[in-house]
Design a protein around this motif. Structure first.
Motif, PDB file in Angstrom:
ATOM      1  N   LEU A  20       0.831  -1.210   0.000  1.00  0.00           N
ATOM      2  CA  LEU A  20       0.000   0.000   0.000  1.00  0.00           C
ATOM      3  C   LEU A  20       0.855   1.246   0.000  1.00  0.00           C
ATOM      4  O   LEU A  20       0.534   2.243  -0.645  1.00  0.00           O
ATOM      5  CB  LEU A  20      -0.860   0.042   1.258  1.00  0.00           C
ATOM      6  N   GLN A  24       0.718   4.287  -2.576  1.00  0.00           N
ATOM      7  CA  GLN A  24       0.503   5.673  -2.150  1.00  0.00           C
ATOM      8  C   GLN A  24       1.622   6.585  -2.635  1.00  0.00           C
ATOM      9  O   GLN A  24       1.387   7.710  -3.071  1.00  0.00           O
ATOM     10  CB  GLN A  24       0.401   5.728  -0.631  1.00  0.00           C
ATOM     11  N   LEU A  27       1.113   7.602  -6.143  1.00  0.00           N
ATOM     12  CA  LEU A  27       0.165   8.733  -6.245  1.00  0.00           C
ATOM     13  C   LEU A  27       0.857  10.042  -5.888  1.00  0.00           C
ATOM     14  O   LEU A  27       0.727  11.041  -6.597  1.00  0.00           O
ATOM     15  CB  LEU A  27      -1.031   8.530  -5.308  1.00  0.00           C
ATOM     16  N   GLU A  28       1.607  10.028  -4.778  1.00  0.00           N
ATOM     17  CA  GLU A  28       2.208  11.270  -4.287  1.00  0.00           C
ATOM     18  C   GLU A  28       3.281  11.828  -5.219  1.00  0.00           C
ATOM     19  O   GLU A  28       3.537  13.022  -5.220  1.00  0.00           O
ATOM     20  CB  GLU A  28       2.823  11.039  -2.900  1.00  0.00           C
ATOM     21  N   ALA A  32      -0.515  15.558 -10.888  1.00  0.00           N
ATOM     22  CA  ALA A  32      -1.956  15.335 -11.091  1.00  0.00           C
ATOM     23  C   ALA A  32      -2.760  16.444 -10.459  1.00  0.00           C
ATOM     24  O   ALA A  32      -2.390  16.965  -9.410  1.00  0.00           O
ATOM     25  CB  ALA A  32      -2.372  13.994 -10.484  1.00  0.00           C
ATOM     26  N   ASP A  35      -8.614  13.238 -10.361  1.00  0.00           N
ATOM     27  CA  ASP A  35      -8.573  11.774 -10.351  1.00  0.00           C
ATOM     28  C   ASP A  35      -8.013  11.198 -11.648  1.00  0.00           C
ATOM     29  O   ASP A  35      -7.160  10.306 -11.638  1.00  0.00           O
ATOM     30  CB  ASP A  35      -9.995  11.201 -10.202  1.00  0.00           C
ATOM     31  N   TYR A  38      -4.175  10.493 -12.615  1.00  0.00           N
ATOM     32  CA  TYR A  38      -3.310   9.500 -11.979  1.00  0.00           C
ATOM     33  C   TYR A  38      -3.120   8.275 -12.877  1.00  0.00           C
ATOM     34  O   TYR A  38      -3.923   8.041 -13.787  1.00  0.00           O
ATOM     35  CB  TYR A  38      -3.900   9.082 -10.625  1.00  0.00           C
TER      36      TYR A  38
ATOM     37  N   PRO B  16      -8.442   7.661  -6.652  1.00  0.00           N
ATOM     38  CA  PRO B  16      -7.298   6.801  -6.389  1.00  0.00           C
ATOM     39  C   PRO B  16      -6.947   6.644  -4.898  1.00  0.00           C
ATOM     40  O   PRO B  16      -6.577   5.561  -4.456  1.00  0.00           O
ATOM     41  CB  PRO B  16      -6.150   7.480  -7.133  1.00  0.00           C
ATOM     42  N   TYR B  17      -7.081   7.732  -4.130  1.00  0.00           N
ATOM     43  CA  TYR B  17      -6.758   7.609  -2.708  1.00  0.00           C
ATOM     44  C   TYR B  17      -7.805   6.780  -1.968  1.00  0.00           C
ATOM     45  O   TYR B  17      -7.504   6.117  -0.984  1.00  0.00           O
ATOM     46  CB  TYR B  17      -6.623   8.993  -2.053  1.00  0.00           C
ATOM     47  N   LEU B  20      -6.926   3.061  -2.080  1.00  0.00           N
ATOM     48  CA  LEU B  20      -5.872   2.725  -1.120  1.00  0.00           C
ATOM     49  C   LEU B  20      -6.398   2.771   0.305  1.00  0.00           C
ATOM     50  O   LEU B  20      -6.028   1.954   1.149  1.00  0.00           O
ATOM     51  CB  LEU B  20      -4.737   3.746  -1.210  1.00  0.00           C
ATOM     52  N   GLN B  24      -6.218  -0.112   3.052  1.00  0.00           N
ATOM     53  CA  GLN B  24      -5.581   0.082   4.357  1.00  0.00           C
ATOM     54  C   GLN B  24      -6.556  -0.242   5.489  1.00  0.00           C
ATOM     55  O   GLN B  24      -6.179  -0.857   6.489  1.00  0.00           O
ATOM     56  CB  GLN B  24      -5.095   1.518   4.482  1.00  0.00           C
ATOM     57  N   LYS B 183      -8.499  15.564  -3.066  1.00  0.00           N
ATOM     58  CA  LYS B 183      -8.235  14.797  -4.298  1.00  0.00           C
ATOM     59  C   LYS B 183      -6.779  14.926  -4.750  1.00  0.00           C
ATOM     60  O   LYS B 183      -6.275  14.056  -5.452  1.00  0.00           O
ATOM     61  CB  LYS B 183      -9.143  15.291  -5.430  1.00  0.00           C
ATOM     62  N   VAL B 184      -6.113  16.017  -4.389  1.00  0.00           N
ATOM     63  CA  VAL B 184      -4.708  16.171  -4.793  1.00  0.00           C
ATOM     64  C   VAL B 184      -3.740  16.210  -3.616  1.00  0.00           C
ATOM     65  O   VAL B 184      -2.537  16.121  -3.798  1.00  0.00           O
ATOM     66  CB  VAL B 184      -4.459  17.445  -5.655  1.00  0.00           C
ATOM     67  N   HIS B 187      -2.260  13.179   2.017  1.00  0.00           N
ATOM     68  CA  HIS B 187      -1.386  12.687   3.097  1.00  0.00           C
ATOM     69  C   HIS B 187      -0.277  13.680   3.350  1.00  0.00           C
ATOM     70  O   HIS B 187       0.754  13.594   2.706  1.00  0.00           O
ATOM     71  CB  HIS B 187      -0.810  11.318   2.742  1.00  0.00           C
TER      72      HIS B 187
END
Lengths: 260, 260
Positions: A20, A24, A27-28, A32, A35, A38, B16-17, B20, B24, B183-184, B187
């Motif tokens: 995971l 993640q 994505l980071e 982007a 949505d 990505y 996308p998040y 995940l 999790q 969305k962007v 985390h």
């Protein structure tokens, strides 16, 4: 499966949080705004089927986790993965990696498997040109397998690692402790686990390291910092995430920064 | 594919998040002491292929995201998923859900698709028996589709929602703002996004709600609390994670607690 269906593949489950974490980080590290910007990814996590990598390397079990990893590679390929990462440092020990790579070669299938360890050393060379002395924190399995020191030496680095007792302590307490270890409590990582990791950093710091490879995918969950008192902390999972984006769609890769 | 290969499937990418986050939560809600105790999961995330659910519901685009979701369901089935969750509240609007469910029915394939919305209402009835008045925070798409209020009313609840301007503000600023929206930037979630969510909670609190459904899978990333000043915050993603474990291997499901 058309090129249009290509995806980034992740062999997860070794351990489950590391899979995971890589997803993640992909994505980071992606440029982007919505949505749909990505990248398509596919994560297979079969922790119940992938034997403990360290226990295999130590000879405590005889079944090689390479076979389950190979099977996951096949499944990822079936659903269109074109480039794959395996977010487990210990699984990159030659006793495991050579077996799944050989099986893959025999299968004749096409898939780019990114080597997290080589990528980490490549990243170190590119982004920390002044560094000469490098430390490693890891599982006891990776410590005993010794592939990080071996590859780092071959690239001209001076190596520092914990001694066996110190490394075993970090393995047992920060990673595998059944109550406060990161393997069972990752969000958030417990103070106890974090302190054991910081102890490890302190030991390596006294030996004069300029960079430390966080050589188990669970360690950066407890040490998300990219630098601690001028020492670079290298997260192979983050480096793998960036390598996967670079191979899949380089124009989507965020520029690197040491700030977070 | 033998029963031994069964996996929990996740249709990710919307957004996308959220995919995940569900993966999790499945880990966090599983009784486990070591890697091998966790359940096998399969996450397909094709955000580039799944059209914006809200824009479809508002008629701004004509292509129904149901078709991509159906395709992901097929791929999950191919690799052995036996039970599947779709961590996107907006995708449960009948204009989308009815289409992919009908296609699935036509395909004749066997797969248990868990309905996140029904599960949330079931969870509310089971775990908050004293609650009579329920609020909902969501995307503007879910707000306009109105399926939460409709189902809650049918189950005998009094409903409170934001008015359209308030809901649009929350949608634009907390979720979709290109700089600080979840969305962007998930985390960590930005302070700005979190404050917009807390404003929404405050508006519903003044209307006397006893529970609030966080009806967009990104909202709980900014509001991880399970209770705020005696109001239950219900996270449909967390409830979906628990429902997937219950259906796949009930003995692995952690007992529920309001404490975190």
């Amino acid at each position: 499966m058309s090129v249009d269906d290509a995806k980034i593949g992740i062999v997860g489950g070794a351990g489950p949080y590391a899979g995971l974490d890589l997803a993640q980080k992909i994505l980071e590290q992606t440029i982007a705004e919505k949505d749909q910007d990505y990248l398509p990814t596919l994560l297979i996590s079969t922790p119940d089927k992938i034997e403990d990598r360290t226990r295999f390397l130590l000879g405590e079990i005889t079944s090689n986790p390479a076979h389950s990893i190979f099977r996951n590679l096949c499944d990822l390929k079936t659903l269109g993965a074109s480039v794959v990462g395996i977010p487990c440092n210990t699984a990159h020990a030659p006793a495991i990696k050579d077996v799944f790579l050989e099986k893959w070669k025999q299968s004749g299938k096409c898939l780019k498997i990114i080597d997290m360890i080589s990528e980490t050393i490549f990243f170190l060379q590119e982004n920390c040109p002044e560094v000469k002395t490098v430390g490693v924190l890891s599982t006891i399995g990776t410590w005993k397998a010794g592939f990080y020191p071996e590859l780092l030496s071959a690239s001209g680095y001076e190596i520092r690692t914990l001694n066996e007792a110190q490394q075993q302590h970090l393995h047992n307490e920060a990673l595998f402790n059944p109550e406060h270890g990161i393997k069972v409590q990752a969000h958030p990582v417990t103070e106890k686990a974090k302190n054991v990791l910081l102890e490890g950093i302190g030991i390596l710091e006294k030996q004069g390291v300029q960079a430390i490879i966080l050589g188990c995918t669970e360690i950066p969950l407890g040490l998300p910092e990219r630098k601690i008192s001028e020492i670079y902390l290298l997260d192979p999972g983050l480096i793998l995430a960036r390598a996967l984006i670079r191979e899949f769609k380089p124009e989507k890769l965020l520029p690197w920064t040491w700030e977070i």
